[in-house]
Scaffold this active site. Sequence first.
Site: not given
Length: 330
Positions: A22, A24, A43, A64, A103
């Site tokens: 997330a 990068r 977070s 979350y 994924k």
Amino acid sequence: MDQNRLEPPALRMGVLGCSDIAWRRALPALAADPSVELVAVASREEGKARRFAERFGCEAVTGYRALVDRADVDGLYVPVPAALHEPWVEAALRAGKHVLCEKPLTVDASATRRLAALAAARGLVLLENFMFQFHAQHQAVRDLLEQGVIGELRGVRAVFTIPALHPDDIRYRPELGGGCLLDVGGYPVRTAQLFLGPDLRVAGAVAVRDPGSGVDVAGAALLVSTEGVSAQLTYGMSHGYRSAYELAGSEGRIVLDRAYTPPADHRPVLRVETKGGSEEITLPADDQWAELVRVFTEAARGARNLDRYSELTLRQAELVEGIQRAAGLR
């Protein structure tokens, strides 16, 4: 430009988890797209959420559920560990959010089918993030195949291997959905589907387990189409880096290196070998992360149909389970 034409409103996105991918790749792509408004990042650790939010100019949310329940968010990007995808994707869909999920979508084929059915019933986009499939280089390969440059397709070889990871990496934790097949192995499996179609069967597979963690760190699988064309897949996370595939035809072959994680400024080179000789075709650079975001936002606005990718996702989950059984991982 027609001054009376209204631009569609930005897709308001939240990010459910502060993962390395997330930081990068995904958040820079979301923040750079003018059709996206990055609203908040969540977070379980307040400090981590704040660090991400400060960099990308959005709100920090602790927990979350607090982000899932927000009315000012249209879609969620979910990069939490694989074993946590199912409950949080379901929560997001039930809250009426479009979902872009890292994924694998889930670690269980039945769960993947259930979530896909839930998204369809609610008219929501659910996209599994194999971002590489949106890079223009793969369409260039398909064009060459359709032109008959290498004749009839006879076989596919695909490999994605990476060096050993830090011992604390979540991919060494089986309870979080670790292992190389669910991570890098998914790319060769998806490649086989892209070129041979989803109607594949698992003819065999092997796996090597890490003696400490117990997760698979190396593997290979053989898939076969209904026409008898095979795909030989190699994957692992205890290797030298390799990211490539080769298509063998009746009259030649096409080889693509850096197939899965090319930088946005990389100009891909297709190597085409036929009886007439060898040729290298240099393609324009393409940003697969930007393309991914564009595809997702267009689908969320109803401007793009993702049925093909939904079919690939469902079959992917079934093929991965078949590989796990054949390799003794399940």
